[in-house]
Every structure is written in C-alpha cells, then in structure tokens.
Enzyme design. Structure first.
Site, PDB file in Angstrom:
ATOM      1  N   LYS A 138      -0.225   5.006  -8.069  1.00 49.10           N
ATOM      2  CA  LYS A 138       0.340   4.328  -6.903  1.00 49.10           C
ATOM      3  C   LYS A 138       1.436   3.420  -7.437  1.00 49.10           C
ATOM      4  O   LYS A 138       1.162   2.447  -8.142  1.00 49.10           O
ATOM      5  CB  LYS A 138      -0.742   3.525  -6.173  1.00 49.10           C
ATOM      6  CG  LYS A 138      -0.226   2.693  -4.998  1.00 49.10           C
ATOM      7  CD  LYS A 138      -1.327   1.823  -4.418  1.00 49.10           C
ATOM      8  CE  LYS A 138      -0.784   0.929  -3.302  1.00 49.10           C
ATOM      9  NZ  LYS A 138      -1.813  -0.006  -2.779  1.00 49.10           N
ATOM     10  N   TYR A 146      -2.569   1.952 -10.562  1.00 50.43           N
ATOM     11  CA  TYR A 146      -1.867   1.162  -9.543  1.00 50.43           C
ATOM     12  C   TYR A 146      -0.955   0.161 -10.236  1.00 50.43           C
ATOM     13  O   TYR A 146      -1.425  -0.761 -10.900  1.00 50.43           O
ATOM     14  CB  TYR A 146      -2.905   0.462  -8.660  1.00 50.43           C
ATOM     15  CG  TYR A 146      -2.371  -0.404  -7.550  1.00 50.43           C
ATOM     16  CD1 TYR A 146      -1.063  -0.302  -7.089  1.00 50.43           C
ATOM     17  CD2 TYR A 146      -3.213  -1.324  -6.936  1.00 50.43           C
ATOM     18  CE1 TYR A 146      -0.601  -1.108  -6.049  1.00 50.43           C
ATOM     19  CE2 TYR A 146      -2.764  -2.126  -5.892  1.00 50.43           C
ATOM     20  CZ  TYR A 146      -1.458  -2.011  -5.457  1.00 50.43           C
ATOM     21  OH  TYR A 146      -1.001  -2.807  -4.438  1.00 50.43           O
TER      22      TYR A 146
END
Length: 294
Positions: A164, A136
């Site tokens: 992400k 992320y």
C-alpha cells in the site's frame, strides 16, 4: 503466493460507543454494509481504524468480529504491524489463528529504522506467519520512507504479496512496478491517487472514501480496467471533492463524521483525536450532498 483480495479494500473505521468503548456489534454491521456497497475486502485496525489507541485484546476481538460478520464474502486483512518487531510477530500469529485472510504491516513509526532495518523487520514477521502480507508505506505518519529498492527486495519473500503506497511519489510507485515480480500488487493508499496509480500499472486502492462512495469507487476502477478511461476519469473528477473533504483534518475524524451523518456505526474518535468542528462537518456534508449520499 497468489491472492484474491480484490481492487477496492476499505480501510475500515473502528466503531466506538458514545462513551468510547469498542462497539463490536457496530463493527459487524458496518463490515456487512461495506461489503454490500462496493468493498471487495476490509482492512481492520489500520490507521483509519485508530490502531494506536486500540489495545492488543481489542484488536483481536475486532479481527474476530469482522471475519465472523463477512465470512467468505470478503477478505479481511488485519493491521498487525507496529514499531516493535517482536510485538508485531506475536499479534500476527494470533491474527492468523483467528482466521483472517491477510496482514497489513506498516513501516515502523517513530524509531526511524534504516532501509536494512525495515527489511529485517518485515522479513522477521513474514517468516512467523503463512498469511499473505501487504506492506504499508506512509512516510507522512511514520517519519521514514520505504524506498523502492527495499520494497522490491521484500517482494522476493514468498508471502509478501503487495504494498500500500502512500508516499505520494508516482516515480517511486513506477519504480516498484517496473521491478516487481509477477503477481506483486501495488495499491494506492490515497483515494485521490487511485486513478493515477492504476494508470502506471497499479492494482487497486486501500480506500477511506469507499465507506461512503464504495460503489462509485468500484465503478471507477472497473471502468479503467475495462479500458473506458474517459468514464473512469469522469468518476474520479466527480468524487474528487469527497476525497478532499475526507482529509480536511486528520483521518479518520472526517470519515467518522460522514458515517455518523449517514446513520452508520462509527461513533466518536478516541483521544488524542477530537471530533470535527461544525465548520468541518458542514464541508463534509456539502461534499456528500454533491454526490447524492446525503
């Protein structure tokens, strides 16, 4: 390592009671609602889940409750990353023992590691678990951008299967997609960037807006995947005011306000976050009314 996480993963809020305690029954109810309304999977105890104010034990209780609620109907991805590698390793091991389906590991915040530091941090966690991992990258919150070359180096590790991307840099996303091994998935970390990231080869979104317009988000993504780009663009444009309203102040303040308006479990935010103002709530309500949610 192949995964079947689906294209719409909701970054689930953590419901609290009016006094600010963890609401596990509310979490179960909300998890089931989300899965019934467009979500393929749930990311639990991420930024939207107020992870900085959840204790270690609260996170474990939340992982277990959400997995119990949705069973095999949806994938549960546990937010176990932090800015201490050792603590992230321990939490990841405990989450795996609870039966979650994957891990979300955020770039370490505040201590601003080098790119080599990022690589070694994520490698150490990956080696400590057999679960599939989504990295992320959100430099606006962490103070450090994970560069495309670092992501691609990490993508060579078998159980690091996705990223992400919340950098807001479409060139960086494209560089990752150009160099990624087959099967490595790139998810948008911003609702309004979902369609652009799909257009350059991305897979899906880790969504905040799917709390309130999950079915429309799913329809948009499926329309794009099936080649109906005009319909996907039209839905994107329809939902754009919702995307913006849910980020008019710090996430998850607006989406919790929206869920409370919809009589879904959310409750208050924990300090140092504070509730949306009346003016902010009116803007959120107007956006929800415009798409028929309220």
């Amino acid at each position: 390592m192949a995964v079947k996480w689906g294209r719409i993963l909701t970054a689930m809020v953590t419901p609290f009671t009016p006094s600010g305690e963890l609401d596990l029954e509310g979490a179960k109810k909300l998890a089931r609602y989300l899965v019934e309304h467009g979500s393929d999977g749930l990311v639990v105890a991420g930024t939207t889940g107020e992870s900085p104010t959840l204790t270690h034990d609260e996170k474990l209780a939340l992982f277990a409750a959400v997995k119990e609620a949705v069973g095999e109907q949806a994938q549960v991805i546990a937010g176990t990353g932090g800015n201490s590698t050792a603590a992230s390793v321990e939490l990841s091991k405990e989450a795996e023992r609870l039966g979650v389906d994957g891990l979300l590991l955020v770039v370490p915040y505040y201590n601003r590691p080098s790119q080599e530091g990022l690589y070694q941090h994520f490698k150490a966690i990956a080696q400590a678990t057999s679960l599939p991992i989504m990295l992320y990258n959100i430099p606006s919150r962490t103070g450090r951008n994970m560069e495309a070359d670092t992501t691609l180096k990490l993508a060579q590790i078998d159980n690091i299967v996705a990223v992400k991307e919340s950098s807001g840099d479409l060139d960086q996303v494209t560089a990752i997609l150009r160099g990624a091994p087959e099967g490595f998935l790139v998810y948008s970390g911003d609702d309004s960037a979902t369609l652009p990231i799909l257009a350059v080869g991305g897979y899906g979104v880790v969504s905040v807006a799917a709390h309130v317009v999950g079915e429309k988000m799913q329809t948009m993504v499926q329309a794009y995947v099936q080649g109906d780009t005009a319909r996907a663009a039209a839905i994107h444009q329809e939902l754009f005011p919702v995307f913006k309203a849910l980020f008019l102040t710090t996430n998850p303040v607006p989406v919790k306000a929206a869920l409370n308006m919809m009589n879904l479990p959310a409750g208050p935010v924990r300090l140092p976050l504070v509730e949306a103002t009346e003016a902010e709530k009116e803007k959120i309500a107007a956006a929800l009314r415009a798409v028929g949610v309220l």
